[in-house]
Design a protein around this motif. Structure first.
Motif, mmCIF file in Angstrom:
data_model
loop_
_atom_site.group_PDB
_atom_site.id
_atom_site.type_symbol
_atom_site.label_atom_id
_atom_site.label_comp_id
_atom_site.label_asym_id
_atom_site.label_seq_id
_atom_site.Cartn_x
_atom_site.Cartn_y
_atom_site.Cartn_z
ATOM 1 N N LEU A 1 9.545 19.398 -1.477
ATOM 2 C CA LEU A 1 9.602 18.753 -0.175
ATOM 3 C C LEU A 1 10.764 19.372 0.595
ATOM 4 O O LEU A 1 11.907 19.374 0.130
ATOM 5 C CB LEU A 1 9.791 17.243 -0.313
ATOM 6 C CG LEU A 1 9.829 16.457 1.006
ATOM 7 C CD1 LEU A 1 8.499 16.600 1.758
ATOM 8 C CD2 LEU A 1 10.148 14.983 0.746
ATOM 9 N N LEU A 2 10.454 19.896 1.765
ATOM 10 C CA LEU A 2 11.446 20.543 2.618
ATOM 11 C C LEU A 2 11.717 19.654 3.818
ATOM 12 O O LEU A 2 10.832 19.383 4.627
ATOM 13 C CB LEU A 2 10.902 21.908 3.071
ATOM 14 C CG LEU A 2 11.589 22.623 4.234
ATOM 15 C CD1 LEU A 2 13.045 22.905 3.921
ATOM 16 C CD2 LEU A 2 10.854 23.918 4.560
ATOM 17 N N LEU A 3 12.945 19.162 3.926
ATOM 18 C CA LEU A 3 13.342 18.325 5.045
ATOM 19 C C LEU A 3 14.058 19.172 6.087
ATOM 20 O O LEU A 3 14.880 20.023 5.748
ATOM 21 C CB LEU A 3 14.286 17.205 4.584
ATOM 22 C CG LEU A 3 13.806 16.277 3.465
ATOM 23 C CD1 LEU A 3 14.844 15.192 3.207
ATOM 24 C CD2 LEU A 3 12.459 15.662 3.795
ATOM 25 N N HIS A 4 13.739 18.933 7.350
ATOM 26 C CA HIS A 4 14.388 19.661 8.441
ATOM 27 C C HIS A 4 14.835 18.681 9.514
ATOM 28 O O HIS A 4 14.035 17.920 10.056
ATOM 29 C CB HIS A 4 13.431 20.688 9.054
ATOM 30 C CG HIS A 4 13.965 21.339 10.292
ATOM 31 N ND1 HIS A 4 15.227 21.873 10.377
ATOM 32 C CD2 HIS A 4 13.405 21.518 11.521
ATOM 33 C CE1 HIS A 4 15.426 22.370 11.592
ATOM 34 N NE2 HIS A 4 14.335 22.162 12.304
ATOM 35 N N GLU A 5 16.128 18.693 9.791
ATOM 36 C CA GLU A 5 16.689 17.843 10.845
ATOM 37 C C GLU A 5 16.495 18.526 12.199
ATOM 38 O O GLU A 5 17.019 19.618 12.428
ATOM 39 C CB GLU A 5 18.177 17.608 10.577
ATOM 40 C CG GLU A 5 18.872 16.812 11.658
ATOM 41 C CD GLU A 5 20.375 16.678 11.427
ATOM 42 O OE1 GLU A 5 21.094 16.419 12.414
ATOM 43 O OE2 GLU A 5 20.829 16.848 10.277
ATOM 44 N N VAL A 6 15.757 17.883 13.083
ATOM 45 C CA VAL A 6 15.486 18.441 14.410
ATOM 46 C C VAL A 6 16.577 17.964 15.364
ATOM 47 O O VAL A 6 16.914 16.771 15.392
ATOM 48 C CB VAL A 6 14.096 18.002 14.926
ATOM 49 C CG1 VAL A 6 13.834 18.568 16.318
ATOM 50 C CG2 VAL A 6 13.016 18.449 13.954
ATOM 51 N N PHE A 7 17.122 18.886 16.140
ATOM 52 C CA PHE A 7 18.162 18.523 17.098
ATOM 53 C C PHE A 7 17.638 17.460 18.067
ATOM 54 O O PHE A 7 16.517 17.554 18.577
ATOM 55 C CB PHE A 7 18.618 19.750 17.887
ATOM 56 C CG PHE A 7 19.432 20.713 17.070
ATOM 57 C CD1 PHE A 7 20.683 20.364 16.588
ATOM 58 C CD2 PHE A 7 18.931 21.967 16.765
ATOM 59 C CE1 PHE A 7 21.422 21.250 15.825
ATOM 60 C CE2 PHE A 7 19.658 22.868 16.007
ATOM 61 C CZ PHE A 7 20.913 22.499 15.535
ATOM 62 N N SER A 8 18.472 16.473 18.347
ATOM 63 C CA SER A 8 18.021 15.343 19.169
ATOM 64 C C SER A 8 17.974 15.668 20.656
ATOM 65 O O SER A 8 17.322 14.961 21.422
ATOM 66 C CB SER A 8 18.945 14.138 18.943
ATOM 67 O OG SER A 8 20.298 14.495 19.216
ATOM 68 N N ASP A 9 18.655 16.738 21.086
ATOM 69 C CA ASP A 9 18.727 17.038 22.518
ATOM 70 C C ASP A 9 17.744 18.127 22.946
ATOM 71 O O ASP A 9 18.008 18.903 23.851
ATOM 72 C CB ASP A 9 20.150 17.448 22.909
ATOM 73 C CG ASP A 9 20.644 18.639 22.108
ATOM 74 O OD1 ASP A 9 19.961 19.013 21.125
ATOM 75 O OD2 ASP A 9 21.710 19.200 22.455
ATOM 76 N N PHE A 10 16.586 18.210 22.272
ATOM 77 C CA PHE A 10 15.602 19.243 22.610
ATOM 78 C C PHE A 10 14.906 18.908 23.929
ATOM 79 O O PHE A 10 14.796 17.744 24.323
ATOM 80 C CB PHE A 10 14.568 19.389 21.493
ATOM 81 C CG PHE A 10 13.740 18.152 21.248
ATOM 82 C CD1 PHE A 10 12.608 17.883 22.009
ATOM 83 C CD2 PHE A 10 14.086 17.256 20.249
ATOM 84 C CE1 PHE A 10 11.845 16.748 21.796
ATOM 85 C CE2 PHE A 10 13.328 16.120 20.033
ATOM 86 C CZ PHE A 10 12.211 15.860 20.804
ATOM 87 N N ASP A 11 14.459 19.971 24.631
ATOM 88 C CA ASP A 11 13.645 19.782 25.843
ATOM 89 C C ASP A 11 12.155 19.794 25.484
ATOM 90 O O ASP A 11 11.404 18.916 25.877
ATOM 91 C CB ASP A 11 13.943 20.890 26.859
ATOM 92 C CG ASP A 11 15.364 20.801 27.399
ATOM 93 O OD1 ASP A 11 15.844 19.669 27.577
ATOM 94 O OD2 ASP A 11 15.995 21.856 27.603
ATOM 95 N N VAL A 12 11.797 20.835 24.711
ATOM 96 C CA VAL A 12 10.406 20.971 24.262
ATOM 97 C C VAL A 12 10.428 21.365 22.797
ATOM 98 O O VAL A 12 11.243 22.189 22.380
ATOM 99 C CB VAL A 12 9.650 22.042 25.082
ATOM 100 C CG1 VAL A 12 8.214 22.171 24.593
ATOM 101 C CG2 VAL A 12 9.661 21.690 26.564
ATOM 102 N N LEU A 13 9.541 20.788 22.006
ATOM 103 C CA LEU A 13 9.488 21.130 20.581
ATOM 104 C C LEU A 13 8.794 22.472 20.386
ATOM 105 O O LEU A 13 7.806 22.775 21.044
ATOM 106 C CB LEU A 13 8.719 20.057 19.808
ATOM 107 C CG LEU A 13 9.450 18.724 19.584
ATOM 108 C CD1 LEU A 13 8.543 17.774 18.816
ATOM 109 C CD2 LEU A 13 10.746 18.921 18.821
ATOM 110 N N SER A 14 9.319 23.259 19.461
ATOM 111 C CA SER A 14 8.703 24.547 19.129
ATOM 112 C C SER A 14 7.466 24.321 18.262
ATOM 113 O O SER A 14 7.257 23.223 17.730
ATOM 114 C CB SER A 14 9.700 25.438 18.394
ATOM 115 O OG SER A 14 9.976 24.899 17.109
ATOM 116 N N ASP A 15 6.675 25.375 18.099
ATOM 117 C CA ASP A 15 5.475 25.279 17.260
ATOM 118 C C ASP A 15 5.835 24.915 15.827
ATOM 119 O O ASP A 15 5.119 24.155 15.171
ATOM 120 C CB ASP A 15 4.712 26.614 17.290
ATOM 121 C CG ASP A 15 4.072 26.871 18.648
ATOM 122 O OD1 ASP A 15 3.913 25.904 19.413
ATOM 123 O OD2 ASP A 15 3.751 28.040 18.930
ATOM 124 N N ALA A 16 6.946 25.481 15.340
ATOM 125 C CA ALA A 16 7.358 25.205 13.952
ATOM 126 C C ALA A 16 7.683 23.731 13.761
ATOM 127 O O ALA A 16 7.383 23.145 12.712
ATOM 128 C CB ALA A 16 8.574 26.061 13.591
#
Length: 619
Positions: free
Chosen positions: A471-486
């Protein structure tokens, strides 16, 4: 190695350049010699090195200086022909031809030169006494040869030496003035020695030498030949052989000896087999073999790759404590041109009490690299000599490209082993703590981590219905404008809010509604910091009501502020949702569903630890 060789013949008029070419082709001296021979191509199957060879003549009478400049720039090797019975043609070698060629070629990439003394049939003496000082003065001169176009003496040898000067040049390997190998050559051979030293004892034993010989030359050494090689080293140095095996010093001495005796091709064969190009850099085709990855497919290491990486771990885990100390890790990556793992890796995977990467953490980091950046993984495996040690065509043989996720959903089953969970939450909601707790670290341990060493990834193994998965966990930055495909193409989404912060939950609702409400990706709401007093969330619906409205499982309480290792139950749930995304919401909400998954995880964790101890004990 080059795909073809271009040889240019230059020299004063009447020295026999054209006659040499025509004698080679027809195997007899021509009665009529034109001013200039047409360019000829010798097919690969009739040359010693199996490489097509183009031979180009030059005629001052028929060609301009501009045409000569063009031919010099295209040539891979230049033969300066002089007549052994004509002193003026010999003088012109140094006064005209060498300066002319050097002016028209880059200083850092000088074209190799061969001095050719033609018409040796007309004199009884040799011109070598005059030529050898010239050779010593100009390092770009590979060799010199006397020949005769008339009686065909050394004609084939001349063009063989020319071909050899291109395919097996001395320049990158050896410094004649200092009579020693150049630093780049030594570095390459040191890496080759370390890769070939399979048990990392600093010695190539007979088995390792035979494997090396078979790998490079497709044939093992006979026992007597092996002893003869070691005896040559023993006679010339005291520390070249140890415990009847070849040391690094002995290995380097042998290659110096090969070069000094004109056997550059031996060293070049070894260098090229281990991936080096003419500049003694690892070739891009070697480091990055072709690997096609269709859309919506992921990359994982296959069974043979894990076995290879296990053998590498065992090779460098000298104290057999199932962890790599900083010194052992440095030794492992000594075959790399740079240190690939920084301090953040220790906060991405499992470590022991001393903060050293464990066997499980080591395998997890390789799995992470393969999943996120397969080209980087191929490069790393290239440095370790994967294709050579495993006798595969390239590192691409180590990779499994999974099938399209849409097919998995249709068939309601998957063969994948690595699953990605993206974690969304407002700043300060506890995402980093959630990641670190997956690695078994409570809040007290997390406070010791330096800010610059923090990681936005965490990976670990987990059991889902008795099957081990990553299981790979990834913390996404909270101040994003648009999410990337990944960030949108994960297997499960974790929406995490701080129960003690009234404004924390609203962020999760916005992310869910904007990106995942109409998606087939399963989502799980995490009520983090559950050890703190719960505040009323500033949102129209409570977290429980929101989850019920949108048919997602109820919020799961979580805290890493524990005295012992944080519970892994929540991660089992996330992994189960990732592996079985087709299950209905009723199934996911069912307590029996979670109970079966958790019991399976506990049972196999115990069995896995018992098996791990059995496997590790011999290591």
């Amino acid at each position: 190695m080059r795909k073809d060789v271009r040889i240019l013949l230059v020299g004063e008029p009447k020295v026999g350049k054209t006659s040499l070419i025509m004698s080679l082709v027809s195997e007899e001296f021509p009665d009529v010699v034109p001013y200039r021979a047409e360019e000829i191509t010798i097919p690969a199957d009739v040359t010693p090195e199996r490489v097509p060879t183009h031979i180009v003549d030059y005629s001052e009478a028929e060609q301009t200086d501009e045409q000569l400049d063009q031919e010099i720039s295209k040539a891979n090797v230049i033969c300066i022909v002089y007549s052994v019975n004509n002193k003026k043609s010999i003088e012109k070698v140094t006064s005209h031809w060498i300066p002319l060629i050097n002016e028209r070629t880059d200083k850092d990439s000088r074209v190799p030169l061969i001095l050719v003394g033609n018409k040796s049939d007309l004199v009884e003496h040799s011109s070598m006494e005059t030529i050898l000082p010239i050779m010593n003065q100009h390092t770009e001169i590979e060799t010199c040869v006397e020949c005769s176009a008339k009686n065909l003496k050394n004609i084939s040898e001349l063009f063989y030496y020319a071909q050899k000067a291109v395919l097996h040049p001395t320049g990158p390997l050896y410094c004649p003035e200092q009579k020693e190998m150049k630093p780049a050559c030594i570095r390459a051979l040191m890496r080759i020695f370390k890769v070939s030293d399979l048990d990392n004892d600093g010695i190539l034993n007979d088995n390792e030498l035979n494997f090396f010989q078979r790998t490079c030359f497709n044939t093992p050494l006979a026992p007597q030949a092996l002893e003869d090689v070691k005896n040559v080293v023993r006679k010339n140095m005291t520390d070249g052989v140890c415990d009847n095996g070849l040391t690094l010093k002995g290995f380097l001495f042998l290659h110096t000896l090969f070069i000094q005796r004109g056997r550059h091709e031996t060293t070049w064969t070894v260098l090229r087999r281990f991936g080096y190009d003419d500049d003694l850099e690892l070739h891009q085709d070697y480091l990055f073999p072709l690997l096609k990855i269709p859309p919506d497919c992921t990359t994982e290491l296959n069974h043979n790759a894990y076995l290879f990486l296990q053998s590498v771990f065992d090779k460098y885990d000298k104290d057999r404590d199932c962890a790599l100390s900083p010194e052992e890790l440095k030794d492992l990556f000594d075959v790399f041109p740079y240190m690939p793992w920084g301090p953040d890796v220790n906060n991405t995977v499992c470590t022991n009490e001393q903060g050293w990467i464990t066997y499980q953490g080591y395998m997890s980091q390789w799995t992470l690299t393969t999943y996120l950046d397969v080209q980087r993984c191929l490069e790393y495996l290239g440095y370790l000599g994967y294709s050579i040690i495993t006798e595969q065509e390239s590192q691409a043989a180590s990779i499994t490209v999974t099938r399209d996720k849409k097919v998995d959903l249709q068939k309601k089953q998957t063969q994948r082993c690595v699953f990605r969970c993206n974690i969304f939450g407002a700043s300060g909601s506890g995402k980093t703590g959630f990641l670190q707790s997956f690695l078994g670290r409570n809040l007290m341990h997390q406070r010791t981590i330096k800010e610059e060493h923090k990681s936005y990834y965490a990976i670990n193994t987990i059991y889902v219905y008795g099957q081990e998965k990553y299981l790979l966990l990834h913390e996404v930055f909270s101040d994003f404008d648009v999410l990337s495909d990944a960030e949108l193409s994960c297997d499960v989404v974790c929406l995490l809010y701080d129960i003690s912060n009234p404004g924390s939950f609203e962020y999760c609702t916005k992310v869910f509604k904007q990106y995942f409400m109409d998606s087939k990706i399963p989502c799980l709401m995490i009520a983090a910091k559950s050890d703190l007093p719960e505040a009323r969330q500033q949102y129209a619906a409570s977290p429980m009501e929101f989850c019920r409205q949108h048919r997602i499982p109820p919020p799961q309480a979580f805290t890493c502020n524990t005295a012992a290792t944080p519970s892994k139950d929540i991660f089992v749930k996330l992994a189960t949702m990732a592996v079985y995304p087709h299950m209905s919401q009723a199934d996911v909400k069912s307590s029996a569903f979670w109970l079966r998954a958790s019991m399976g995880a506990t049972l196999f964790a115990v069995l896995g630890f018992a098996m791990y101890r059995v496997v590790i004990r011999p290591r």
